[in-house]
Scaffold this active site. Structure first.
Site, PDB file in Angstrom:
ATOM      1  N   ASP A  24      -9.831  -4.026  -5.397  1.00 40.05           N
ATOM      2  CA  ASP A  24      -9.037  -3.034  -4.671  1.00 40.05           C
ATOM      3  C   ASP A  24      -9.207  -1.695  -5.363  1.00 40.05           C
ATOM      4  O   ASP A  24      -8.937  -1.575  -6.565  1.00 40.05           O
ATOM      5  CB  ASP A  24      -7.563  -3.456  -4.683  1.00 40.05           C
ATOM      6  N   SER A  31       0.830  -1.196   0.000  1.00 41.73           N
ATOM      7  CA  SER A  31       0.000   0.000   0.000  1.00 41.73           C
ATOM      8  C   SER A  31       0.872   1.256   0.000  1.00 41.73           C
ATOM      9  O   SER A  31       1.719   1.415  -0.880  1.00 41.73           O
ATOM     10  CB  SER A  31      -0.956  -0.046   1.192  1.00 41.73           C
ATOM     11  N   HIS A  88      -7.949  -5.136  -1.045  1.00 44.41           N
ATOM     12  CA  HIS A  88      -6.745  -4.457  -0.590  1.00 44.41           C
ATOM     13  C   HIS A  88      -6.164  -5.225   0.603  1.00 44.41           C
ATOM     14  O   HIS A  88      -6.884  -5.597   1.527  1.00 44.41           O
ATOM     15  CB  HIS A  88      -7.070  -3.021  -0.188  1.00 44.41           C
TER      16      HIS A  88
END
Length: 325
Positions: A269, A175, A299
């Site tokens: 995501d 991320s 995610h």
């Protein structure tokens, strides 16, 4: 002579029918969990952190986080007179070293959140693993997090051989941590004249604080993330006026001379475009790059014990094996 190739990405990967039942069930459970709490963007960072702490050892999707008693803590100097804590896993025989940068939108997260994964890489591949406790926004907005990531990447590049007997280096993150890993690579190249890392493991990166189309158009349906929460992260990290600067948004950077990279992302995501765009830019700059897309993956997909999550981890492991060969 280099031959031209037509590269195709199977459109079937992105169709709803490609999502398996296990992933559908996970998505619905995450939505239900999210519906039981106020949207992240309606809370302060302190409130979100407190809520996560109250959940116990669990991630934003409710998945358990396992902390390891085998981790060693050490500190290294930052550029601002600060100290940076590294959480370390050192094998008996070091075959390489891996610098990992955690996610959390530059606002949340700690360097112990991926203990289980880093310990597995240490045990399976002989990697000395180091997880960076970088300073978080909004208390420490841009450039504090990138500065600390750069300092850690530079420290490992300069000390891996003398301390651990290896110059086979990998870097990675998930991320916002993937974003920070790419920024660190660019800064090492441009500020220090160094390209010491031979591989980058980049999970579902948040590369564009200005929001790519998939992020901007996702809406309020929170599957871990939503458009509102992504905007909330960006607003705490960096002013809107700076979100196309290459040091803030590596999609706008000169990416030449960077190592082989694996980009992992799921089709559920909101940051799907970030990985697809960065992979394309990476390869267009002449770097080896692989894109691993998982139908129905949310995610943080590598942190879930689903078939999709396990396949993504296995692909990352295979990448490590190739880079280390």
């Amino acid at each position: 002579m280099i031959r031209r190739r037509c590269v195709t990405l199977d459109p079937a990967l992105f169709r709803p029918e490609a999502i398996d039942d296990e992933s559908k069930a996970l998505i619905e459970s995450i939505k239900a969990l999210g519906a039981s709490a106020p949207p992240m963007q309606t809370m302060t960072p302190a409130e979100v952190r407190a809520r996560r702490a109250a959940m116990g050892n669990r991630g934003p999707g409710g998945q358990p986080i396992l902390f390891s008693e085998n981790a060693i803590k050490r500190t290294i100097p930052g550029f601002d007179g600060n100290e940076i804590e590294l959480r370390c896993f050192i094998p008996r025989e070091v075959k390489g070293a891996y610098l990992y940068i955690h996610g959390g939108g530059w606002v949340l997260g700690t360097n112990d959140s991926s203990d289980a994964r880093l310990e597995q890489l240490c045990n399976d591949f002989g990697l000395a693993c180091f997880s960076v406790e970088y300073r978080l926004a909004p208390e420490y907005p841009y450039p504090a997090g990138p500065d600390d990531s750069e300092a850690a990447a530079l420290w490992l590049a300069k000390n891996a051989m003398s301390e651990f007997g290896t110059d086979r280096l990998l870097i990675g993150g998930d991320s916002a941590g993937a974003h920070l890993a790419v920024v660190a690579l660019l800064r090492l190249r441009d500020k220090h004249g160094l390209t010491p890392y031979s591989g980058a493991i980049l999970g579902y990166g948040f590369y564009d604080p200005g929001l790519t189309p998939s992020a901007a158009n996702w809406g309020d349906d929170a599957v871990i993330l939503s458009t509102g929460s992504l905007q909330w992260f960006s607003d705490h990290f960096v002013p809107e006026s700076r979100r196309k600067e290459p040091d803030v948004n590596p999609l706008f950077a000169d990416l030449r001379g960077l190592p082989a990279a694996l980009f992992t992302v799921g089709t559920m995501d909101p940051l799907l475009d970030d990985s697809m765009f960065m992979h394309a830019r990476w390869v267009a700059a002449g770097n080896p790059g692989e894109l691993d897309v998982h139908p129905g993956g949310v995610h943080g997909l590598t942190g879930f014990p689903t078939a999709v999550g396990k396949r993504a981890v296995a692909t990352q492991d295979a990448f490590v094996k190739r880079v280390m060969a």
